[in-house]
Design a protein around this motif. Structure first.
Motif, PDB file in Angstrom:
ATOM      1  N   GLU A  20      49.309 -13.544  32.856  1.00  0.00           N
ATOM      2  CA  GLU A  20      50.523 -12.849  32.427  1.00  0.00           C
ATOM      3  C   GLU A  20      50.685 -11.562  33.228  1.00  0.00           C
ATOM      4  O   GLU A  20      49.739 -10.783  33.367  1.00  0.00           O
ATOM      5  CB  GLU A  20      50.434 -12.506  30.940  1.00  0.00           C
ATOM      6  CG  GLU A  20      50.230 -13.699  30.050  1.00  0.00           C
ATOM      7  CD  GLU A  20      51.509 -14.156  29.390  1.00  0.00           C
ATOM      8  OE1 GLU A  20      52.398 -13.318  29.192  1.00  0.00           O
ATOM      9  OE2 GLU A  20      51.600 -15.351  29.096  1.00  0.00           O
ATOM     10  N   THR A  21      51.886 -11.353  33.753  1.00  0.00           N
ATOM     11  CA  THR A  21      52.190 -10.113  34.461  1.00  0.00           C
ATOM     12  C   THR A  21      53.528  -9.574  33.954  1.00  0.00           C
ATOM     13  O   THR A  21      54.408 -10.347  33.569  1.00  0.00           O
ATOM     14  CB  THR A  21      52.277 -10.325  35.993  1.00  0.00           C
ATOM     15  OG1 THR A  21      53.221 -11.364  36.259  1.00  0.00           O
ATOM     16  CG2 THR A  21      50.934 -10.698  36.567  1.00  0.00           C
ATOM     17  N   LYS A  22      53.670  -8.258  33.961  1.00  0.00           N
ATOM     18  CA  LYS A  22      54.930  -7.642  33.546  1.00  0.00           C
ATOM     19  C   LYS A  22      56.004  -7.999  34.558  1.00  0.00           C
ATOM     20  O   LYS A  22      55.770  -7.994  35.766  1.00  0.00           O
ATOM     21  CB  LYS A  22      54.771  -6.135  33.446  1.00  0.00           C
ATOM     22  CG  LYS A  22      53.906  -5.707  32.290  1.00  0.00           C
ATOM     23  CD  LYS A  22      53.884  -4.204  32.164  1.00  0.00           C
ATOM     24  CE  LYS A  22      53.030  -3.809  30.982  1.00  0.00           C
ATOM     25  NZ  LYS A  22      53.021  -2.362  30.782  1.00  0.00           N
ATOM     26  N   ASP A  23      57.197  -8.298  34.046  1.00  0.00           N
ATOM     27  CA  ASP A  23      58.288  -8.683  34.940  1.00  0.00           C
ATOM     28  C   ASP A  23      59.183  -7.515  35.345  1.00  0.00           C
ATOM     29  O   ASP A  23      60.158  -7.690  36.057  1.00  0.00           O
ATOM     30  CB  ASP A  23      59.128  -9.807  34.325  1.00  0.00           C
ATOM     31  CG  ASP A  23      59.873  -9.390  33.071  1.00  0.00           C
ATOM     32  OD1 ASP A  23      59.836  -8.208  32.697  1.00  0.00           O
ATOM     33  OD2 ASP A  23      60.485 -10.281  32.451  1.00  0.00           O
ATOM     34  N   TRP A  28      57.333 -10.481  30.092  1.00  0.00           N
ATOM     35  CA  TRP A  28      56.160 -10.982  30.793  1.00  0.00           C
ATOM     36  C   TRP A  28      56.491 -12.289  31.499  1.00  0.00           C
ATOM     37  O   TRP A  28      57.308 -13.069  31.028  1.00  0.00           O
ATOM     38  CB  TRP A  28      55.013 -11.218  29.819  1.00  0.00           C
ATOM     39  CG  TRP A  28      54.527  -9.967  29.165  1.00  0.00           C
ATOM     40  CD1 TRP A  28      55.013  -9.383  28.027  1.00  0.00           C
ATOM     41  CD2 TRP A  28      53.483  -9.126  29.622  1.00  0.00           C
ATOM     42  NE1 TRP A  28      54.333  -8.231  27.748  1.00  0.00           N
ATOM     43  CE2 TRP A  28      53.374  -8.044  28.712  1.00  0.00           C
ATOM     44  CE3 TRP A  28      52.613  -9.169  30.698  1.00  0.00           C
ATOM     45  CZ2 TRP A  28      52.447  -7.033  28.858  1.00  0.00           C
ATOM     46  CZ3 TRP A  28      51.681  -8.153  30.839  1.00  0.00           C
ATOM     47  CH2 TRP A  28      51.606  -7.106  29.933  1.00  0.00           C
ATOM     48  N   THR A  29      55.819 -12.519  32.619  1.00  0.00           N
ATOM     49  CA  THR A  29      55.946 -13.764  33.367  1.00  0.00           C
ATOM     50  C   THR A  29      54.575 -14.411  33.437  1.00  0.00           C
ATOM     51  O   THR A  29      53.574 -13.727  33.682  1.00  0.00           O
ATOM     52  CB  THR A  29      56.450 -13.493  34.799  1.00  0.00           C
ATOM     53  OG1 THR A  29      57.712 -12.836  34.712  1.00  0.00           O
ATOM     54  CG2 THR A  29      56.595 -14.779  35.583  1.00  0.00           C
ATOM     55  N   SER A  31      52.138 -16.966  35.384  1.00  0.00           N
ATOM     56  CA  SER A  31      51.887 -17.735  36.603  1.00  0.00           C
ATOM     57  C   SER A  31      50.594 -18.520  36.394  1.00  0.00           C
ATOM     58  O   SER A  31      49.827 -18.246  35.469  1.00  0.00           O
ATOM     59  CB  SER A  31      51.782 -16.816  37.822  1.00  0.00           C
ATOM     60  OG  SER A  31      50.706 -15.918  37.670  1.00  0.00           O
TER      61      SER A  31
END
Length: 113
Positions: A20-23, A28-29, A31
Motif C-alpha cells: 500500500e502506498t499513498k496516492d 491509498w493504492t 501494487s
C-alpha cells in the motif's frame, strides 16, 4: 508427501505481495510487486462454481509445491502464466524445510489484476 525432485519443478511462478502506498489524494493504492520467482510443481485439483458479486463464476483450486522458503503469507498471490491465484495456505508438510506446499485458488483473485 512425496519428496520434491528437480524434474517436478516445471513451472516458473511469481509470488507477489500487496504493498500500500499513498496516492497523494488522501487515499491509498495497492501494487503487487514480485517477491520471489521460484520453479514449482503446479497441479490443478478441482473446479467448482461460486457466486461472487451476484455472478456465478468458476473457481479453480491448485496445489503448488516449491523448494522450502520462509515468509510466504496468505495475503500473497501466485501468478502462474496469465492466472492469478490467492494463497489460502503455505505449509511445510513434514517439518523438514525441504518443500513448501501452497494451496491457492482463483476465488476473488480479480482484486489484484
Amino acid at each position: 508427501m512425496t519428496p520434491l525432485r528437480a524434474e517436478d519443478l516445471r513451472h516458473r511462478i511469481e509470488i507477489r505481495r500487496p504493498t500500500e502506498t499513498k496516492d497523494g489524494k488522501g487515499g491509498w493504492t495497492t501494487s503487487w510487486p514480485v517477491i520471489a520467482l521460484p520453479w514449482a510443481e503446479v497441479i490443478g485439483l478441482d473446479g467448482r462454481e461460486s457466486v461472487m458479486d451476484q455472478v456465478l463464476e468458476g473457481v479453480s483450486v491448485y496445489r503448488i509445491r516449491i523448494r522450502w522458503r520462509a515468509g510466504i503469507l496468505v495475503k500473497d498471490q501466485v501468478r502462474h502464466g496469465a492466472v492469478t491465484l490467492n494463497i489460502t495456505s503455505a505449509v511445510d508438510p513434514d517439518g523438514k524445510r525441504e518443500q513448501l506446499v501452497i494451496m491457492a485458488s482463483t476465488a476473488a483473485a480479480l482484486k489484484a489484476g
